[in-house]
Scaffold this motif. Structure first.
Motif, mmCIF file in Angstrom:
data_model
loop_
_atom_site.group_PDB
_atom_site.id
_atom_site.type_symbol
_atom_site.label_atom_id
_atom_site.label_comp_id
_atom_site.label_asym_id
_atom_site.label_seq_id
_atom_site.Cartn_x
_atom_site.Cartn_y
_atom_site.Cartn_z
ATOM 1 N N ALA A 165 19.488 3.779 27.706
ATOM 2 C CA ALA A 165 18.426 3.153 28.499
ATOM 3 C C ALA A 165 17.070 3.342 27.846
ATOM 4 O O ALA A 165 16.220 2.441 27.858
ATOM 5 C CB ALA A 165 18.418 3.738 29.910
ATOM 6 N N ASP A 166 16.853 4.516 27.251
ATOM 7 C CA ASP A 166 15.585 4.777 26.566
ATOM 8 C C ASP A 166 15.399 3.834 25.380
ATOM 9 O O ASP A 166 14.290 3.386 25.095
ATOM 10 C CB ASP A 166 15.542 6.235 26.102
ATOM 11 N N LYS A 167 16.480 3.505 24.704
ATOM 12 C CA LYS A 167 16.416 2.572 23.575
ATOM 13 C C LYS A 167 16.084 1.156 24.040
ATOM 14 O O LYS A 167 15.591 0.344 23.255
ATOM 15 C CB LYS A 167 17.749 2.569 22.816
ATOM 16 N N CYS A 168 16.374 0.882 25.308
ATOM 17 C CA CYS A 168 16.079 -0.444 25.876
ATOM 18 C C CYS A 168 14.794 -0.437 26.694
ATOM 19 O O CYS A 168 14.510 -1.383 27.440
ATOM 20 C CB CYS A 168 17.229 -0.909 26.770
ATOM 21 N N ASP A 209 6.270 3.571 40.957
ATOM 22 C CA ASP A 209 7.620 4.003 40.582
ATOM 23 C C ASP A 209 8.458 4.314 41.810
ATOM 24 O O ASP A 209 9.664 4.028 41.840
ATOM 25 C CB ASP A 209 7.558 5.246 39.686
ATOM 26 N N ILE A 210 7.830 4.897 42.832
ATOM 27 C CA ILE A 210 8.553 5.231 44.068
ATOM 28 C C ILE A 210 9.127 3.967 44.698
ATOM 29 O O ILE A 210 10.259 3.966 45.213
ATOM 30 C CB ILE A 210 7.628 5.966 45.062
ATOM 31 N N ALA A 211 8.364 2.874 44.675
ATOM 32 C CA ALA A 211 8.858 1.612 45.235
ATOM 33 C C ALA A 211 10.106 1.154 44.497
ATOM 34 O O ALA A 211 11.101 0.746 45.110
ATOM 35 C CB ALA A 211 7.772 0.536 45.159
ATOM 36 N N VAL A 212 10.073 1.217 43.165
ATOM 37 C CA VAL A 212 11.220 0.791 42.366
ATOM 38 C C VAL A 212 12.386 1.751 42.554
ATOM 39 O O VAL A 212 13.544 1.323 42.672
ATOM 40 C CB VAL A 212 10.828 0.697 40.877
ATOM 41 N N PHE A 213 12.101 3.060 42.591
ATOM 42 C CA PHE A 213 13.167 4.048 42.815
ATOM 43 C C PHE A 213 13.878 3.778 44.139
ATOM 44 O O PHE A 213 15.113 3.807 44.215
ATOM 45 C CB PHE A 213 12.581 5.467 42.853
ATOM 46 N N LEU A 255 13.050 -2.763 29.673
ATOM 47 C CA LEU A 255 13.056 -2.276 31.048
ATOM 48 C C LEU A 255 11.658 -1.924 31.547
ATOM 49 O O LEU A 255 11.374 -2.063 32.740
ATOM 50 C CB LEU A 255 13.971 -1.055 31.148
ATOM 51 N N GLY A 256 10.795 -1.473 30.638
ATOM 52 C CA GLY A 256 9.444 -1.084 31.028
ATOM 53 C C GLY A 256 8.661 -2.206 31.690
ATOM 54 O O GLY A 256 8.171 -2.068 32.812
ATOM 55 N N PRO A 257 8.536 -3.372 31.039
ATOM 56 C CA PRO A 257 7.802 -4.479 31.669
ATOM 57 C C PRO A 257 8.452 -4.987 32.961
ATOM 58 O O PRO A 257 7.760 -5.457 33.860
ATOM 59 C CB PRO A 257 7.828 -5.571 30.593
ATOM 60 N N LEU A 258 9.787 -4.904 33.032
ATOM 61 C CA LEU A 258 10.463 -5.388 34.232
ATOM 62 C C LEU A 258 10.180 -4.511 35.439
ATOM 63 O O LEU A 258 9.927 -5.007 36.542
ATOM 64 C CB LEU A 258 11.974 -5.456 33.992
ATOM 65 N N PHE A 259 10.223 -3.210 35.236
ATOM 66 C CA PHE A 259 10.094 -2.268 36.350
ATOM 67 C C PHE A 259 8.748 -1.560 36.403
ATOM 68 O O PHE A 259 8.435 -0.916 37.402
ATOM 69 C CB PHE A 259 11.211 -1.225 36.286
ATOM 70 N N SER A 285 6.444 6.230 32.948
ATOM 71 C CA SER A 285 6.893 7.149 31.895
ATOM 72 C C SER A 285 8.319 6.790 31.499
ATOM 73 O O SER A 285 9.077 6.257 32.317
ATOM 74 C CB SER A 285 6.834 8.605 32.379
ATOM 75 N N PRO A 286 8.701 7.082 30.247
ATOM 76 C CA PRO A 286 10.071 6.776 29.809
ATOM 77 C C PRO A 286 11.121 7.525 30.621
ATOM 78 O O PRO A 286 12.238 7.032 30.812
ATOM 79 C CB PRO A 286 10.078 7.223 28.338
ATOM 80 N N GLU A 287 10.772 8.728 31.097
ATOM 81 C CA GLU A 287 11.738 9.532 31.843
ATOM 82 C C GLU A 287 12.151 8.879 33.165
ATOM 83 O O GLU A 287 13.216 9.172 33.705
ATOM 84 C CB GLU A 287 11.152 10.924 32.130
ATOM 85 N N ALA A 288 11.300 7.987 33.675
ATOM 86 C CA ALA A 288 11.572 7.375 34.975
ATOM 87 C C ALA A 288 12.849 6.545 34.973
ATOM 88 O O ALA A 288 13.468 6.350 36.027
ATOM 89 C CB ALA A 288 10.391 6.512 35.411
ATOM 90 N N ILE A 289 13.251 6.063 33.801
ATOM 91 C CA ILE A 289 14.456 5.236 33.740
ATOM 92 C C ILE A 289 15.690 6.039 34.132
ATOM 93 O O ILE A 289 16.730 5.474 34.498
ATOM 94 C CB ILE A 289 14.631 4.656 32.313
ATOM 95 N N GLY A 290 15.582 7.367 34.100
ATOM 96 C CA GLY A 290 16.717 8.207 34.468
ATOM 97 C C GLY A 290 17.118 8.080 35.918
ATOM 98 O O GLY A 290 18.276 8.318 36.275
ATOM 99 N N VAL A 291 16.182 7.679 36.793
ATOM 100 C CA VAL A 291 16.495 7.569 38.221
ATOM 101 C C VAL A 291 17.477 6.432 38.486
ATOM 102 O O VAL A 291 18.544 6.654 39.080
ATOM 103 C CB VAL A 291 15.211 7.416 39.059
ATOM 104 N N PRO A 292 17.170 5.186 38.092
ATOM 105 C CA PRO A 292 18.165 4.120 38.338
ATOM 106 C C PRO A 292 19.453 4.321 37.562
ATOM 107 O O PRO A 292 20.527 3.953 38.048
ATOM 108 C CB PRO A 292 17.438 2.841 37.893
ATOM 109 N N ILE A 293 19.375 4.914 36.377
ATOM 110 C CA ILE A 293 20.602 5.183 35.621
ATOM 111 C C ILE A 293 21.486 6.155 36.388
ATOM 112 O O ILE A 293 22.707 5.968 36.499
ATOM 113 C CB ILE A 293 20.267 5.741 34.222
ATOM 114 N N THR A 294 20.881 7.208 36.939
ATOM 115 C CA THR A 294 21.646 8.173 37.723
ATOM 116 C C THR A 294 22.168 7.533 39.003
ATOM 117 O O THR A 294 23.265 7.859 39.477
ATOM 118 C CB THR A 294 20.772 9.393 38.070
#
Length: 400
Positions: free
Chosen positions: A291-294, A340-344, A298-302, A306-315
């Motif tokens: 996910a970090d490589k993508c 980020d909370i809204a997206v999470f 993913l950044g502009p979409l969501f 921070s890059p670490e935030a992608i870990g929430v939807p992945i988990t």
């Protein structure tokens, strides 16, 4: 595409066959060995096997039996709803909303309520009720998996996200509300995509409960009930519904234990001190790495801060409970903002561990042939939920 035909006795008595030893035998062996090699190179073979068994055991004891208890309670509730007319009332009142929005009968709204208050598999206890099934066409019924999963653990996710304000002093109420709206968008996309697939297989005319299997002698605008007094009907509904919940709880064990174990080991990393001990829930951290490589996509979409935030939807692919725990850590460390909370909220609720439960839920509905379609539909739905939540929050931020 022609409608899918029901299997005949002739086809049922002639099983599918393949050459006794063929190419796929050796391909499977190579893939099976390669699968364990991927984990063993990082964790060690002994730790890999120990983590595999310990995670499976922990999921069985801490997750599956908890879900079974919920299924028993909600099974009793769903049978009471059916016995005393709540299902009929919901179908009548909410049909004008559910039909254009989701393409489902109004009775399906009960699936939203029950899963929002508990977890994804609870919708199976409703689906096991024949009277509830009678409101559906055959092509609509498998989409209950997508609809229910979109709101699984919704109450817990929303409450937990609001409580994170204690860590920062900021109010997350608006963000959580936007996230809930995003989850609704994702649920519509997921359900509608699933209906697109199922309509091609089953057509749109076949009833879920054939006419010959329905209760005889039921007049128009009437519903079947149990014999006896109100008290005896209530007790019968509670006990029979609870028994149905036990059956549903048992049926989800293989999918939750096997699939969730795999997802957890692909998602999580080493223990707190950076070593592998063979404990439950350790893993090789592969999915967050990919996910970090993508992240450039993913950044502009969501709009993650921070890059670490992608870990929430992945988990959240594996477990919503684990995902909100990651969200809490990110908020505490200042790596997640209000947007980020809204997206999470949207993605944790809409996905809510669907990779862990979709397989077992579709098996329980006897729709094994549609598992891949359900997963594809829900993957797209969850992504749409996150995108919708992000841009809705951006627009509201400009207004408020």
């Amino acid at each position: 595409m022609p409608e899918m035909e029901m299997p005949t006795r002739e086809t049922e008595s002639r099983p599918a066959q393949k050459k006794e030893i063929g190419l796929e035998t050796f391909v499977f062996i190579a893939l099976f060995v390669g699968f364990f090699a991927v984990f063993s190179m990082k964790m060690g073979l002994v730790n890999t096997m120990n983590t595999l068994m310990n995670t499976a055991y922990s999921l069985l004891m801490d997750t599956v039996f908890y879900l079974m208890a919920i299924c028993v309670v909600m099974g009793a509730v769903s049978d009471m709803f059916s016995e005393f007319g709540v299902v009929s009332l919901a179908n009548r009142l909410l049909y004008p909303l559910m039909k254009p929005l989701y393409g489902l009968p109004g009775a399906a709204s009960l699936g939203i309520v029950t899963t929002f208050l508990s977890d994804n598999p609870v919708i199976l206890t409703l689906a096991d009720n024949r009277y509830f099934r009678s409101f559906f066409k055959a092509y609509q019924f498998p989409a209950l998996t997508n609809l229910g999963t979109s709101f699984g653990m919704g109450m817990i996710v929303c409450t937990y996200m609001v409580s994170l304000s204690a860590h920062t002093g900021q109010s997350y109420g608006l963000a959580v509300l936007v996230g809930l709206l995003g989850a609704v968008v994702g649920s519509v996309v997921s359900t509608r995509l699933m209906l697109h697939f199922t309509a091609k297989l089953y057509g749109k005319e076949r009833d879920m409960v054939p006419e010959e299997e329905r209760v005889r002698g039921i007049e128009k605008n009437m519903r079947p009930v149990r014999e006896g007094s109100v008290g005896s009907r209530l007790m019968a509904a509670i006990l029979e519904g609870g028994a149905s919940g036990v059956k549903m709880g048992l049926s989800i064990i293989p999918g939750v234990v096997i699939i969730c174990t795999l997802v957890m080991m692909l998602t999580n990393g080493a223990s707190a001190d950076g070593t592998y001990t063979g404990a439950a829930y350790e893993g090789i951290h592969l999915l967050p790495y990919l996910a970090d490589k993508c992240s450039f996509i993913l950044g502009p979409l969501f709009g993650f801060s921070s890059p670490e935030a992608i870990g929430v939807p992945i988990t959240a692919l594996g477990a919503a409970g684990a995902a909100i725990g990651v969200a809490s850590q990110l908020v505490t460390e200042g790596l997640a903002n209000t947007g980020d909370i809204a997206v999470f909220t949207a993605m944790c609720m809409c996905w809510s561990g669907y990779l862990s439960t979709h397989v077992s839920m579709m098996n329980s509905l006897h729709c094994e042939n549609l598992i891949s379609k359900a997963i594809i539909s829900h993957t797209v739905g969850g992504l749409c939920a996150g995108v919708a939540a992000h841009w809705l929050y951006v627009l509201l931020s400009l207004i408020v």
